[in-house]
Design an enzyme around this catalytic site. Structure first.
Site, PDB file in Angstrom:
ATOM      1  N   GLN A 205       0.816  -1.204   0.000  1.00 54.47           N
ATOM      2  CA  GLN A 205       0.000   0.000   0.000  1.00 54.47           C
ATOM      3  C   GLN A 205       0.855   1.261   0.000  1.00 54.47           C
ATOM      4  O   GLN A 205       1.889   1.336   0.663  1.00 54.47           O
ATOM      5  CB  GLN A 205      -0.917   0.006   1.224  1.00 54.47           C
ATOM      6  CG  GLN A 205      -1.950   1.118   1.238  1.00 54.47           C
ATOM      7  CD  GLN A 205      -2.874   1.023   2.448  1.00 54.47           C
ATOM      8  OE1 GLN A 205      -2.812   0.066   3.214  1.00 54.47           O
ATOM      9  NE2 GLN A 205      -3.723   2.032   2.628  1.00 54.47           N
TER      10      GLN A 205
ATOM     11  N   CYS B 211      -6.592  -0.154   1.406  1.00 51.43           N
ATOM     12  CA  CYS B 211      -6.169  -1.460   1.905  1.00 51.43           C
ATOM     13  C   CYS B 211      -7.220  -2.527   1.628  1.00 51.43           C
ATOM     14  O   CYS B 211      -6.900  -3.693   1.389  1.00 51.43           O
ATOM     15  CB  CYS B 211      -5.849  -1.389   3.393  1.00 51.43           C
ATOM     16  SG  CYS B 211      -7.208  -0.749   4.415  1.00 51.43           S
TER      17      CYS B 211
ATOM     18  N   HIS C 192      -8.475  -0.532   9.253  1.00 51.35           N
ATOM     19  CA  HIS C 192      -7.390  -1.073   8.438  1.00 51.35           C
ATOM     20  C   HIS C 192      -7.664  -2.542   8.186  1.00 51.35           C
ATOM     21  O   HIS C 192      -8.043  -3.284   9.095  1.00 51.35           O
ATOM     22  CB  HIS C 192      -6.048  -0.905   9.142  1.00 51.35           C
ATOM     23  CG  HIS C 192      -4.870  -1.228   8.267  1.00 51.35           C
ATOM     24  ND1 HIS C 192      -4.676  -0.662   7.027  1.00 51.35           N
ATOM     25  CD2 HIS C 192      -3.824  -2.072   8.454  1.00 51.35           C
ATOM     26  CE1 HIS C 192      -3.560  -1.131   6.485  1.00 51.35           C
ATOM     27  NE2 HIS C 192      -3.027  -1.992   7.335  1.00 51.35           N
TER      28      HIS C 192
ATOM     29  N   ASN D 204       0.268  -7.413   6.467  1.00 52.34           N
ATOM     30  CA  ASN D 204      -0.161  -6.023   6.466  1.00 52.34           C
ATOM     31  C   ASN D 204       0.156  -5.420   5.097  1.00 52.34           C
ATOM     32  O   ASN D 204       1.311  -5.419   4.675  1.00 52.34           O
ATOM     33  CB  ASN D 204       0.598  -5.252   7.564  1.00 52.34           C
ATOM     34  CG  ASN D 204       0.228  -3.790   7.621  1.00 52.34           C
ATOM     35  OD1 ASN D 204      -0.724  -3.355   6.977  1.00 52.34           O
ATOM     36  ND2 ASN D 204       0.979  -3.020   8.378  1.00 52.34           N
TER      37      ASN D 204
ATOM     38  N   TRP E 147       0.630  -2.566   4.274  1.00 50.31           N
ATOM     39  CA  TRP E 147       1.629  -1.508   4.359  1.00 50.31           C
ATOM     40  C   TRP E 147       3.009  -2.027   3.962  1.00 50.31           C
ATOM     41  O   TRP E 147       3.874  -1.256   3.563  1.00 50.31           O
ATOM     42  CB  TRP E 147       1.708  -0.950   5.767  1.00 50.31           C
ATOM     43  CG  TRP E 147       0.541  -0.086   6.145  1.00 50.31           C
ATOM     44  CD1 TRP E 147      -0.410   0.424   5.311  1.00 50.31           C
ATOM     45  CD2 TRP E 147       0.206   0.356   7.462  1.00 50.31           C
ATOM     46  NE1 TRP E 147      -1.312   1.161   6.032  1.00 50.31           N
ATOM     47  CE2 TRP E 147      -0.961   1.141   7.350  1.00 50.31           C
ATOM     48  CE3 TRP E 147       0.773   0.176   8.719  1.00 50.31           C
ATOM     49  CZ2 TRP E 147      -1.574   1.743   8.452  1.00 50.31           C
ATOM     50  CZ3 TRP E 147       0.156   0.765   9.820  1.00 50.31           C
ATOM     51  CH2 TRP E 147      -0.997   1.540   9.679  1.00 50.31           C
TER      52      TRP E 147
END
Length: 345
Positions: free
Chosen positions: A68, A74, A243, A268, A270
């Site tokens: 991301q 997300c 998230h 995740n 991220w």
């Protein structure tokens, strides 16, 4: 679409998408999200201008997962993982054999398909991507020269009207758009309901709240399991108000005491660490299982991944979304019965 510039092989000009141009109209809808601060800072570049040898998908599928960027999508990126687990669905969404960079047939655009209102809708975009300082500012792959995620994200943004309209959404919505299948949603909230509360809820609501991972064992390799938090859990203080993350696998391991512990590996989007739970690297909980198992499981953790046990999973996350797997004939496999039935696609 119109032609502009010259092709890699010098044969024909590269296409520019006039329906979804490389300007603010494609980025912003009402400038109500945090990406509004990017006004004036974004430039658009084709993959061959970003790296020397761009590819659509990397040879190592483990490096194909989404990472991301500055866009709060997300939910969409988590759903994209289903494509990496099901090649036939990937080929439906991203038709194979499209001309790539370095091919004389390459014209600077790509075709994608999304399931919309009962049929597969085709969306074509050029490959000019939003960047800051010649680096992708929204989604990317863990492999820096792979662009399937960034291009698919652009097509999905075009479908919705702008990148900004991808800010916040539901994993289940994106799963249906990417598969033509079905997705179900559970709450992992407090299950300690008294008799009065139980009477106020019908049996379907109660069943949905009681997620049993054992029901998913026969489809776990093909289904998509995503978890989300609506507040900052204690183990992930960096996570925002909402998230979404992916459950990559789960398994039962025997503790030194003889009891079984169910562990879940979470990714995740991220693409970096954000967890401080009991099963972090070198955490004390690893000493409760066989050292060989502990070493094996820790070696599976890629960038942005971490392990939790089931109790921690249920206490730290609020919701779970499960996408039904589809076989190559377009049939759904029920996560309750394993029976296949006709679905979209």
């Amino acid at each position: 679409m119109k032609e502009a510039g010259s092709a890699v092989c010098g044969a024909e000009a590269l296409v520019e998408d006039q329906e979804f141009p490389s300007d603010n109209s494609s980025l912003f809808s009402d400038s109500s999200t945090p990406i509004a601060k990017l006004h004036g800072n974004i430039t658009w570049h084709r993959p061959q201008e970003i790296c020397q040898s761009p590819v659509l998908l990397p040879d190592n599928i483990n490096l194909a997962h989404a990472k991301q960027g500055l866009l709060g999508d997300c939910w969409f990126l988590c759903a994209c993982t289903v494509l990496l687990r099901n090649r036939h669905i990937l080929n439906k969404v991203i038709p194979p054999d499209q001309p790539l960079w370095g091919d004389c047939r390459y014209r600077g655009f790509f075709l994608f398909r999304f399931w919309q209102q009962g049929y597969w809708m085709e969306v074509t975009v050029d490959d000019r991507l939003p960047c800051i300082n010649s680096t992708l500012c929204f989604s990317s792959c863990h492999s820096p020269n792979a662009f399937w995620v960034a291009l698919l994200e652009k097509a999905y943004a075009k479908l919705h009207g702008s990148y900004e309209r991808l800010w916040a959404g539901q994993v289940s919505e994106a799963l249906v758009d990417l598969t033509g299948g079905l997705a179900e949603h559970w709450s992992l909230g407090d299950l300690s309901l008294d008799e009065g509360q139980m009477a106020d809820r019908d049996s379907e609501q109660i069943r949905r709240r009681r997620l049993d991972l054992n029901r998913l064992n026969h489809v776990k390799d093909n289904c998509l399991l995503s978890c989300s938090t609506n507040s900052s859990p204690g183990g992930a203080s960096e996570l925002g108000q909402y998230h979404a993350l992916n459950v990559m696998e789960w398994l039962d391991v025997k503790a030194e005491s003889g009891s079984e512990i169910r562990l879940l590996r979470i990714k995740n989007p991220w693409g970096r660490g954000c967890w401080g739970g009991r099963w972090i690297e070198d955490g004390a909980s690893w000493r409760s299982i066989d050292p060989k198992w502990a070493s094996e499981l820790q070696s599976r953790v890629a960038e942005g991944e971490f392990w939790v046990d089931e109790a921690e999973f249920r206490s730290q996350f609020d919701d779970v979304t499960v996408g039904y797997p589809l076989n190559e004939e377009g049939y759904l496999r029920s996560i309750y019965t394993a029976i296949s039935c006709q679905a979209g696609g």
